[in-house]
Design a protein around this motif. Structure first.
Motif, PDB file in Angstrom:
ATOM      1  N   ILE B 145       0.827  -1.214   0.000  1.00  0.00           N
ATOM      2  CA  ILE B 145       0.000   0.000   0.000  1.00  0.00           C
ATOM      3  C   ILE B 145       0.866   1.270   0.000  1.00  0.00           C
ATOM      4  CG2 ILE B 145      -1.733   1.306   1.286  1.00  0.00           C
ATOM      5  CD1 ILE B 145      -2.702  -1.595   2.217  1.00  0.00           C
ATOM      6  N   PRO B 146       1.870   1.366   0.915  1.00  0.00           N
ATOM      7  CA  PRO B 146       2.746   2.543   0.856  1.00  0.00           C
ATOM      8  C   PRO B 146       3.461   2.665  -0.491  1.00  0.00           C
ATOM      9  CG  PRO B 146       3.112   1.327   2.874  1.00  0.00           C
ATOM     10  CD  PRO B 146       2.185   0.509   2.058  1.00  0.00           C
ATOM     11  N   LEU B 147       3.871   1.529  -1.069  1.00  0.00           N
ATOM     12  CA  LEU B 147       4.546   1.597  -2.361  1.00  0.00           C
ATOM     13  C   LEU B 147       3.610   2.191  -3.410  1.00  0.00           C
ATOM     14  CD1 LEU B 147       6.650  -1.681  -2.624  1.00  0.00           C
ATOM     15  CD2 LEU B 147       7.481   0.672  -2.536  1.00  0.00           C
ATOM     16  N   TYR B 148       2.345   1.814  -3.340  1.00  0.00           N
ATOM     17  CA  TYR B 148       1.368   2.372  -4.278  1.00  0.00           C
ATOM     18  C   TYR B 148       1.316   3.892  -4.150  1.00  0.00           C
ATOM     19  CZ  TYR B 148      -3.186   3.797  -6.020  1.00  0.00           C
ATOM     20  OH  TYR B 148      -4.192   4.458  -6.666  1.00  0.00           O
ATOM     21  N   VAL B 149       1.284   4.376  -2.909  1.00  0.00           N
ATOM     22  CA  VAL B 149       1.206   5.822  -2.691  1.00  0.00           C
ATOM     23  C   VAL B 149       2.495   6.502  -3.145  1.00  0.00           C
ATOM     24  CG1 VAL B 149       0.933   7.633  -0.959  1.00  0.00           C
ATOM     25  CG2 VAL B 149      -0.433   5.555  -0.809  1.00  0.00           C
ATOM     26  N   ILE B 150       3.641   5.884  -2.789  1.00  0.00           N
ATOM     27  CA  ILE B 150       4.925   6.464  -3.192  1.00  0.00           C
ATOM     28  C   ILE B 150       5.010   6.545  -4.716  1.00  0.00           C
ATOM     29  CG2 ILE B 150       7.427   6.072  -3.242  1.00  0.00           C
ATOM     30  CD1 ILE B 150       7.073   4.790  -0.408  1.00  0.00           C
ATOM     31  N   TYR B 151       4.655   5.463  -5.378  1.00  0.00           N
ATOM     32  CA  TYR B 151       4.695   5.456  -6.845  1.00  0.00           C
ATOM     33  C   TYR B 151       3.745   6.500  -7.427  1.00  0.00           C
ATOM     34  CZ  TYR B 151       7.284   1.044  -6.533  1.00  0.00           C
ATOM     35  OH  TYR B 151       8.217   0.084  -6.253  1.00  0.00           O
ATOM     36  N   SER B 152       2.611   6.684  -6.771  1.00  0.00           N
ATOM     37  CA  SER B 152       1.677   7.668  -7.314  1.00  0.00           C
ATOM     38  C   SER B 152       2.216   9.078  -7.127  1.00  0.00           C
ATOM     39  CB  SER B 152       0.295   7.502  -6.686  1.00  0.00           C
ATOM     40  OG  SER B 152       0.153   8.336  -5.569  1.00  0.00           O
ATOM     41  N   LYS B 153       2.922   9.318  -5.997  1.00  0.00           N
ATOM     42  CA  LYS B 153       3.464  10.664  -5.743  1.00  0.00           C
ATOM     43  C   LYS B 153       4.590  11.004  -6.716  1.00  0.00           C
ATOM     44  CE  LYS B 153       1.054  11.809  -2.124  1.00  0.00           C
ATOM     45  NZ  LYS B 153       0.798  11.638  -0.719  1.00  0.00           N
ATOM     46  N   ILE B 154       5.386   9.996  -7.125  1.00  0.00           N
ATOM     47  CA  ILE B 154       6.496  10.299  -8.040  1.00  0.00           C
ATOM     48  C   ILE B 154       6.104  10.021  -9.491  1.00  0.00           C
ATOM     49  CG2 ILE B 154       8.353  10.013  -6.343  1.00  0.00           C
ATOM     50  CD1 ILE B 154       8.803   7.211  -7.299  1.00  0.00           C
ATOM     51  N   GLY B 155       4.809   9.839  -9.727  1.00  0.00           N
ATOM     52  CA  GLY B 155       4.318   9.725 -11.102  1.00  0.00           C
ATOM     53  C   GLY B 155       4.673   8.428 -11.795  1.00  0.00           C
ATOM     54  N   LEU B 237      -2.368  -3.491  -9.225  1.00  0.00           N
ATOM     55  CA  LEU B 237      -2.146  -2.448  -8.234  1.00  0.00           C
ATOM     56  C   LEU B 237      -1.781  -1.122  -8.887  1.00  0.00           C
ATOM     57  CD1 LEU B 237       0.044  -4.194  -5.496  1.00  0.00           C
ATOM     58  CD2 LEU B 237      -2.381  -3.642  -5.358  1.00  0.00           C
ATOM     59  N   TYR B 238      -0.843  -1.184  -9.835  1.00  0.00           N
ATOM     60  CA  TYR B 238      -0.215   0.052 -10.293  1.00  0.00           C
ATOM     61  C   TYR B 238      -0.715   0.559 -11.646  1.00  0.00           C
ATOM     62  CZ  TYR B 238       2.968  -1.550  -6.663  1.00  0.00           C
ATOM     63  OH  TYR B 238       3.487  -2.018  -5.488  1.00  0.00           O
ATOM     64  N   MET B 239      -1.660  -0.147 -12.266  1.00  0.00           N
ATOM     65  CA  MET B 239      -2.179   0.342 -13.540  1.00  0.00           C
ATOM     66  C   MET B 239      -3.683   0.516 -13.435  1.00  0.00           C
ATOM     67  SD  MET B 239      -0.105  -1.792 -16.368  1.00  0.00           S
ATOM     68  CE  MET B 239       1.682  -1.824 -16.370  1.00  0.00           C
ATOM     69  N   SER B 240      -4.102   1.767 -13.212  1.00  0.00           N
ATOM     70  CA  SER B 240      -5.533   1.978 -13.066  1.00  0.00           C
ATOM     71  C   SER B 240      -6.118   2.682 -14.275  1.00  0.00           C
ATOM     72  CB  SER B 240      -5.794   2.786 -11.799  1.00  0.00           C
ATOM     73  OG  SER B 240      -4.893   3.859 -11.727  1.00  0.00           O
ATOM     74  N   SER B 241      -5.325   3.521 -14.959  1.00  0.00           N
ATOM     75  CA  SER B 241      -5.908   4.287 -16.052  1.00  0.00           C
ATOM     76  C   SER B 241      -5.974   3.439 -17.315  1.00  0.00           C
ATOM     77  CB  SER B 241      -5.101   5.555 -16.311  1.00  0.00           C
ATOM     78  OG  SER B 241      -4.077   5.302 -17.237  1.00  0.00           O
ATOM     79  N   ALA B 242      -6.858   3.848 -18.207  1.00  0.00           N
ATOM     80  CA  ALA B 242      -7.134   3.047 -19.403  1.00  0.00           C
ATOM     81  C   ALA B 242      -5.962   3.046 -20.385  1.00  0.00           C
ATOM     82  CB  ALA B 242      -8.388   3.566 -20.090  1.00  0.00           C
ATOM     83  N   ASP B 243      -5.099   4.079 -20.324  1.00  0.00           N
ATOM     84  CA  ASP B 243      -4.013   4.118 -21.303  1.00  0.00           C
ATOM     85  C   ASP B 243      -2.692   3.609 -20.728  1.00  0.00           C
ATOM     86  OD1 ASP B 243      -3.717   6.161 -19.549  1.00  0.00           O
ATOM     87  OD2 ASP B 243      -3.210   7.695 -21.045  1.00  0.00           O
ATOM     88  N   ALA B 244      -2.776   2.878 -19.613  1.00  0.00           N
ATOM     89  CA  ALA B 244      -1.562   2.309 -19.020  1.00  0.00           C
ATOM     90  C   ALA B 244      -1.009   1.204 -19.916  1.00  0.00           C
ATOM     91  CB  ALA B 244      -1.880   1.740 -17.643  1.00  0.00           C
ATOM     92  N   PRO B 245       0.314   0.951 -19.846  1.00  0.00           N
ATOM     93  CA  PRO B 245       0.896  -0.123 -20.665  1.00  0.00           C
ATOM     94  C   PRO B 245       0.586  -1.498 -20.081  1.00  0.00           C
ATOM     95  CG  PRO B 245       2.602   0.937 -19.366  1.00  0.00           C
ATOM     96  CD  PRO B 245       1.339   1.672 -19.081  1.00  0.00           C
ATOM     97  N   TYR B 246      -0.576  -2.028 -20.407  1.00  0.00           N
ATOM     98  CA  TYR B 246      -1.009  -3.327 -19.884  1.00  0.00           C
ATOM     99  C   TYR B 246      -0.025  -4.428 -20.266  1.00  0.00           C
ATOM    100  CZ  TYR B 246      -5.688  -1.514 -18.833  1.00  0.00           C
ATOM    101  OH  TYR B 246      -6.754  -0.827 -18.333  1.00  0.00           O
ATOM    102  N   THR B 247       0.147  -5.374 -19.353  1.00  0.00           N
ATOM    103  CA  THR B 247       0.973  -6.542 -19.673  1.00  0.00           C
ATOM    104  C   THR B 247       0.057  -7.690 -20.106  1.00  0.00           C
ATOM    105  OG1 THR B 247       0.893  -7.419 -17.438  1.00  0.00           O
ATOM    106  CG2 THR B 247       2.689  -5.897 -17.945  1.00  0.00           C
ATOM    107  N   PHE B 248       0.666  -8.741 -20.627  1.00  0.00           N
ATOM    108  CA  PHE B 248      -0.116  -9.843 -21.193  1.00  0.00           C
ATOM    109  C   PHE B 248      -0.966 -10.528 -20.121  1.00  0.00           C
ATOM    110  CE2 PHE B 248      -1.051 -13.869 -23.179  1.00  0.00           C
ATOM    111  CZ  PHE B 248      -1.262 -13.508 -24.501  1.00  0.00           C
ATOM    112  N   ALA B 249      -0.371 -10.830 -18.972  1.00  0.00           N
ATOM    113  CA  ALA B 249      -1.123 -11.504 -17.905  1.00  0.00           C
ATOM    114  C   ALA B 249      -2.269 -10.620 -17.442  1.00  0.00           C
ATOM    115  CB  ALA B 249      -0.199 -11.833 -16.733  1.00  0.00           C
ATOM    116  N   TYR B 250      -2.026  -9.320 -17.394  1.00  0.00           N
ATOM    117  CA  TYR B 250      -3.036  -8.399 -16.885  1.00  0.00           C
ATOM    118  C   TYR B 250      -4.199  -8.253 -17.861  1.00  0.00           C
ATOM    119  CZ  TYR B 250      -4.979  -4.206 -14.719  1.00  0.00           C
ATOM    120  OH  TYR B 250      -5.806  -3.305 -14.105  1.00  0.00           O
TER     121      TYR B 250
END
Lengths: 309, 302
Positions: B145-155, B237-250
């Protein structure tokens, strides 16, 4: 593993008094510096954040205030928690012994030198290399009420349809059933335990007139205890955090009537669907404490583990 | 034990031979039944991936595809199938970028730390090592959870950065531990001889120790490949927007868990499943020797 850890931590540094020592220290720190940075930024910083947020009402953006033990107290009032704990405990307490026993039986079956056995070992291990997403996709398809092959087969032999994941009462059973396909992983561990048992032990027992059952209870089981212990510890840690129902259960991993709502999913749901990051952090620390306590308990009660011959 | 059995068998009369033959046949039969049960879902997945769309919505649920017209083109269709504006083809590209980065970055960054732990002596080494070992025992759920927030803060959200950059810094405690255990087996005489010859520490690591770690490095590369290949949870966890670079498994996960799951496209989904399975399976077969090498996992026991 714990032995290796202890030996690494024991204070027997080899004091080297040559001119390279200083240079070596600089080189050593240079080599571990990426790791140290990684530990600071991707482990220590998140841990500190998580501890602080566990005592906050925090949504990541605007809401951000200290509420003391509020999150922890809320756990007792949270109506979902009873169901979540019950599901998680049922899953852990059934899946671990079930897989331990089934994988033992399977290992026992393939623990011989017939040429065809080798092929079967590979075949039995195969389901373990299947990615979780694929298993989810496949099982959802096979257990479908209309187009699923399982119900078609039950129908063919005159049995009533089984609802699998589509009804609360059968969902957990279906999840445990699905887990059986991973039995090959445990089989490999058991086989490596068997391989480590010296044949001379069995020969000696035979000469002493021990029958098959006695050889099993007095040699095979005691000599396999390190592997059983390793397996037990890792699977307790893994099962309590398990969130694989995200790929199989409806309603974003919760299942019908929360029948598959496990602790790992609850944390994910609280943080990313409800946006209640503070509460999710508190939940994750409680789970961490439970896991640590259980691991400690396992180590404390590990007198039954036999190391060496 | 089976050797004794063989010797004993030779001495016994024909009746016992028949009895033994029956036992072996029964064993073979039992093993075959178990194999059929365990492999049934995967054979069915392969079969279904080769069916026509009308066959997958047939309420009779056929087990075998129509062998006169196997739909290999389902696999071609898979890569152009669109899920929320992403195709499986693009997703495969994203997965490959992460994999190529990680199978180079993780073995190198992990082995550097492992080299220092196994072969160098310096003050503070044990503290760093103990801190690292503690992270193995820390449940991953605490930091996510903190990693999610940290990643969101640094874009970093909705980019490939969370899946690659952190791996430059150590690459995972368990991997470091395994390489360290393996490196401990390399004789110190080699290191000392190199030191006397005036070899620098980096050359010592790169030209003396690393070439001796082939087995463990392959073991780790395979594990990194398979873990990255099948990871749907990280992107979740880290790809919420529609234009994110989706991976194959995802994208496969999204395809069957979200929105309207079209029943008549089950064959395409199954083709995705077969494709996701076949790649790790091939890798396991190729590197079977390294993966079952007992020196690799010996550090985990006892």
């Amino acid at each position: 593993m714990e032995k290796a850890l202890l030996s690494a931590l024991s204070p027997r540094h080899r004091r080297k008094t040559n001119q390279f020592t200083r240079q070596e220290a600089i080189a050593g720190w240079l080599f571990v510096s990426p790791l140290v940075i990684g530990l600071l930024f991707f482990t220590l910083l998140p841990i500190l954040c998580s501890i602080v947020w566990a005592f906050k009402d925090y949504d990541g953006f605007t809401v951000n205030r200290f509420i003391g033990f509020g999150n922890f107290i809320h756990m007792f009032h949270d109506k979902e928690m009873g169901k979540v704990w019950a599901n998680t405990l049922i899953y852990t307490c059934v899946s671990i012994p079930l897989n331990l026993i089934l994988s033992y039986l399977l290992a026992w079956l393939v623990n011989n030198n017939y040429r065809f056995t080798k092929v079967f070992r590979v075949l039995y291990y195969f389901p373990c290399v299947i990615p979780g997403v694929v298993n989810g996709l496949l099982w959802l398809d096979m257990t479908d009420n209309t187009y699923g092959i399982f119900n078609r087969m039950l129908q063919a032999i005159g049995l009533p349809a089984f609802p699998f994941f589509s009804e609360a009462s059968t969902a957990m059973f279906s999840l445990l059933l699905m887990g059986i396909w991973g039995v090959g992983g445990g089989m490999i561990l058991w086989l490596s335990a068997f391989k480590g048992i010296s044949p001379s032990l069995y020969e000696a027992a035979k000469i002493d007139g021990a029958n098959g059952w006695q050889r099993f209870t007095h040699i095979t089981i005691p000599m396999s205890t390190p592997i059983i212990f390793f397996n037990l510890v890792t699977s307790v840690i893994g099962s309590l955090q398990y969130n694989g129902t995200l790929v199989i259960a409806t309603r974003s991993g919760r299942g019908i009537d929360d029948s598959l709502y496990l602790y790992g999913v609850k944390i994910w749901f609280t943080a990313f669907k409800d946006g209640n990051l503070g509460y999710a952090c508190a939940l994750s620390w409680v789970l961490c404490l439970v896991i640590s306590a259980l691991t400690l308990l396992l180590f404390k009660t590990s007198k039954w583990v036999v190391y060496g011959e | 034990m089976s050797k004794e059995k063989q010797i004993a068998r030779r001495n016994q009369d024909t009746q016992l031979k028949i009895w033994n033959g029956a036992k072996v046949s029964a064993l073979f039969l039992l093993m075959t039944i178990i194999a059929v049960i365990l492999l049934f879902p995967y054979v069915f997945m392969l079969n279904k991936s080769l069916m026509t769309s009308s066959m997958v919505i047939d309420p009779k649920v056929p087990f075998f595809p129509d062998f006169s017209q196997l739909q290999w083109k389902n696999y071609v269709r898979l890569f152009t199938t669109n899920v929320q504006g992403h195709t499986f083809g693009q997703a495969l590209g994203n997965t490959m970028i992460i994999i190529v980065f990680n199978i180079i970055a993780i073995p190198i960054s992990a082995s550097m730390a492992a080299f220092a732990f196994a072969k160098l002596h310096f003050k503070g080494k044990n503290i760093v090592f103990a801190a690292m070992m503690l992270t193995i025992m820390l449940p991953g759920i605490v930091t996510q959870i903190p990693l999610y927030v940290i990643y969101s803060k640094i874009g970093w959200l909705n980019t490939l950065l969370p899946f690659t950059i952190p791996n430059l810094f150590g690459g995972g405690a368990l991997y470091i531990f395994l390489i360290r255990q393996y490196m401990m087996g390399i004789p110190n005489e080699l290191i000392d001889a190199a030191k006397i010859d005036g070899c620098g520490y980096f050359r010592m690591y790169w030209q003396i120790v690393m070439p001796n770690c082939r087995t463990i490095l392959i073991y780790i590369m395979v594990n990194v490949f398979v873990a990255t290949w099948s990871d749907y949870y990280g992107p979740l966890l880290y790809m919420s927007s529609a234009d994110a670079p989706y991976t194959f498994a995802y994208i496969l996960f999204k395809n069957f868990t979200e929105g309207d799951v079209a029943a008549d496209l089950a064959n395409i989904r199954m083709a995705g499943g077969v494709f996701m399975t076949i790649i790790p399976a091939i890798i396991f077969v190729i590197f079977q020797r390294e993966l079952t090498d007992s020196t690799v996992t010996s550090g985990l026991k006892g």
